[in-house]
Design a protein around this motif. Structure first.
Motif, PDB file in Angstrom:
ATOM      1  N   PHE A  50      -9.517  -0.550  29.967  1.00 27.10           N
ATOM      2  CA  PHE A  50     -11.347  -0.185  28.909  1.00 27.10           C
ATOM      3  C   PHE A  50      -9.539   1.561  28.980  1.00 27.10           C
ATOM      4  N   ARG A  51      -8.534   1.512  28.940  1.00 28.03           N
ATOM      5  CA  ARG A  51      -8.012   2.442  28.666  1.00 28.03           C
ATOM      6  C   ARG A  51      -7.662   2.751  26.919  1.00 28.03           C
ATOM      7  N   PRO A  52      -7.259   1.627  26.364  1.00 23.74           N
ATOM      8  CA  PRO A  52      -7.079   2.016  24.553  1.00 23.74           C
ATOM      9  C   PRO A  52      -8.505   2.427  24.098  1.00 23.74           C
ATOM     10  N   LEU A  53      -9.654   2.074  24.978  1.00 32.31           N
ATOM     11  CA  LEU A  53     -10.908   2.688  24.053  1.00 32.31           C
ATOM     12  C   LEU A  53     -11.087   4.001  24.146  1.00 32.31           C
ATOM     13  N   TRP A  54     -10.574   4.629  25.745  1.00 31.73           N
ATOM     14  CA  TRP A  54     -10.569   5.783  26.375  1.00 31.73           C
ATOM     15  C   TRP A  54      -9.550   6.583  24.830  1.00 31.73           C
ATOM     16  N   ALA A  55      -8.357   5.645  24.141  1.00 31.52           N
ATOM     17  CA  ALA A  55      -7.473   6.449  23.854  1.00 31.52           C
ATOM     18  C   ALA A  55      -8.558   6.307  22.433  1.00 31.52           C
ATOM     19  N   GLU A  56      -9.152   6.254  21.755  1.00 30.45           N
ATOM     20  CA  GLU A  56      -9.905   5.959  20.528  1.00 30.45           C
ATOM     21  C   GLU A  56     -11.531   6.484  20.316  1.00 30.45           C
ATOM     22  N   GLN A  57     -11.381   7.418  21.017  1.00 32.35           N
ATOM     23  CA  GLN A  57     -13.114   7.943  21.523  1.00 32.35           C
ATOM     24  C   GLN A  57     -13.317   8.381  20.316  1.00 32.35           C
ATOM     25  N   ASP A  58     -12.586   8.931  19.472  1.00 33.58           N
ATOM     26  CA  ASP A  58     -13.315   9.625  18.263  1.00 33.58           C
ATOM     27  C   ASP A  58     -14.145   8.556  16.785  1.00 33.58           C
ATOM     28  N   ASP A  59     -13.227   7.651  17.270  1.00 33.33           N
ATOM     29  CA  ASP A  59     -13.832   5.717  16.907  1.00 33.33           C
ATOM     30  C   ASP A  59     -15.155   5.625  16.891  1.00 33.33           C
ATOM     31  N   ILE A  60     -15.288   5.300  18.274  1.00 36.10           N
ATOM     32  CA  ILE A  60     -16.622   4.626  18.704  1.00 36.10           C
ATOM     33  C   ILE A  60     -17.228   5.277  19.215  1.00 36.10           C
ATOM     34  N   ASP A  61     -18.779   4.970  18.890  1.00 34.39           N
ATOM     35  CA  ASP A  61     -20.420   5.797  19.525  1.00 34.39           C
ATOM     36  C   ASP A  61     -20.870   5.281  20.500  1.00 34.39           C
ATOM     37  N   LEU A  62     -20.666   5.874  21.452  1.00 37.01           N
ATOM     38  CA  LEU A  62     -21.385   5.235  22.140  1.00 37.01           C
ATOM     39  C   LEU A  62     -22.004   5.678  22.736  1.00 37.01           C
ATOM     40  N   VAL A  63     -23.628   5.182  23.178  1.00 39.65           N
ATOM     41  CA  VAL A  63     -24.891   5.619  23.157  1.00 39.65           C
ATOM     42  C   VAL A  63     -25.377   4.900  24.146  1.00 39.65           C
ATOM     43  N   ARG A  64     -25.682   6.228  25.468  1.00 40.65           N
ATOM     44  CA  ARG A  64     -26.656   5.260  26.691  1.00 40.65           C
ATOM     45  C   ARG A  64     -28.137   4.739  25.887  1.00 40.65           C
ATOM     46  N   PRO A  65     -28.326   4.105  26.241  1.00 41.29           N
ATOM     47  CA  PRO A  65     -29.660   3.143  25.811  1.00 41.29           C
ATOM     48  C   PRO A  65     -30.515   3.948  26.819  1.00 41.29           C
ATOM     49  N   ALA A  66     -32.364   3.359  25.250  1.00 42.57           N
ATOM     50  CA  ALA A  66     -33.474   4.956  26.193  1.00 42.57           C
ATOM     51  C   ALA A  66     -34.180   4.287  26.926  1.00 42.57           C
ATOM     52  N   ASP A  67     -34.263   4.467  27.852  1.00 46.27           N
ATOM     53  CA  ASP A  67     -35.000   3.700  29.364  1.00 46.27           C
ATOM     54  C   ASP A  67     -36.148   3.311  28.910  1.00 46.27           C
ATOM     55  N   LEU A  68     -36.438   2.292  30.208  1.00 47.34           N
ATOM     56  CA  LEU A  68     -37.648   1.603  29.461  1.00 47.34           C
ATOM     57  C   LEU A  68     -38.867   1.401  30.854  1.00 47.34           C
ATOM     58  N   ALA A  69     -39.816   1.814  30.346  1.00 42.18           N
ATOM     59  CA  ALA A  69     -40.920   2.565  30.927  1.00 42.18           C
ATOM     60  C   ALA A  69     -41.315   0.849  32.057  1.00 42.18           C
ATOM     61  N   ALA A  70     -41.672   0.927  33.231  1.00 43.86           N
ATOM     62  CA  ALA A  70     -41.748  -0.108  34.618  1.00 43.86           C
ATOM     63  C   ALA A  70     -42.793  -0.965  34.202  1.00 43.86           C
ATOM     64  N   GLU A  71     -42.497  -1.632  34.961  1.00 45.76           N
ATOM     65  CA  GLU A  71     -43.541  -2.826  34.493  1.00 45.76           C
ATOM     66  C   GLU A  71     -44.486  -3.036  36.018  1.00 45.76           C
ATOM     67  N   PRO A  72     -45.847  -3.367  35.408  1.00 48.97           N
ATOM     68  CA  PRO A  72     -46.906  -3.110  36.923  1.00 48.97           C
ATOM     69  C   PRO A  72     -46.105  -4.816  36.592  1.00 48.97           C
ATOM     70  N   VAL A  73     -46.661  -4.706  38.786  1.00 49.88           N
ATOM     71  CA  VAL A  73     -46.088  -6.267  39.666  1.00 49.88           C
ATOM     72  C   VAL A  73     -47.255  -6.360  39.869  1.00 49.88           C
ATOM     73  N   THR A  74     -47.766  -7.669  39.677  1.00 45.29           N
ATOM     74  CA  THR A  74     -48.627  -8.079  40.030  1.00 45.29           C
ATOM     75  C   THR A  74     -48.585  -8.777  41.527  1.00 45.29           C
ATOM     76  N   PRO A  75     -49.635  -8.655  42.459  1.00 51.07           N
ATOM     77  CA  PRO A  75     -49.919  -8.876  44.156  1.00 51.07           C
ATOM     78  C   PRO A  75     -49.842 -10.501  44.440  1.00 51.07           C
ATOM     79  N   ILE A  76     -48.809 -11.082  44.863  1.00 54.16           N
ATOM     80  CA  ILE A  76     -49.026 -12.411  44.499  1.00 54.16           C
ATOM     81  C   ILE A  76     -50.673 -12.933  45.660  1.00 54.16           C
TER      82      ILE A  76
END
Length: 76
Positions: A50-76
């Motif tokens: 990953f070191r080459p990516l860190w050297a080019e940080q200005d060229d890469i826009d890393l955005v964390r994806p939004a958290d998803l809501a928890a899905e309901p669990v149905t009992p078995i």
């Protein structure tokens, strides 16, 4: 680079490992063709690819994806 036949490599394996530890590369040959190489190990860290990516940080826009809501669990 040193080349040895398979029969010699089997007979002198410990000596070949000592040579590799000293920094030498050894080619293992069978019928005149290289079938394997013994090379010195170089310490690597998991972050090295990953070191080459860190050297080019200005060229890469890393955005964390939004958290998803928890899905309901149905009992078995």
């Amino acid at each position: 680079m040193r080349s040895v036949q398979v029969v010699e490599a089997k007979a002198k394996f410990s000596a070949l490992l000592a040579a590799v530890e000293a920094g030498e590369t050894v080619a293992i040959m069978r019928r005149g063709r290289v079938v394997a190489q013994l090379v010195p190990d170089s310490p690597r860290m998991a972050a090295d690819p990953f070191r080459p990516l860190w050297a080019e940080q200005d060229d890469i826009d890393l955005v964390r994806p939004a958290d998803l809501a928890a899905e309901p669990v149905t009992p078995i």
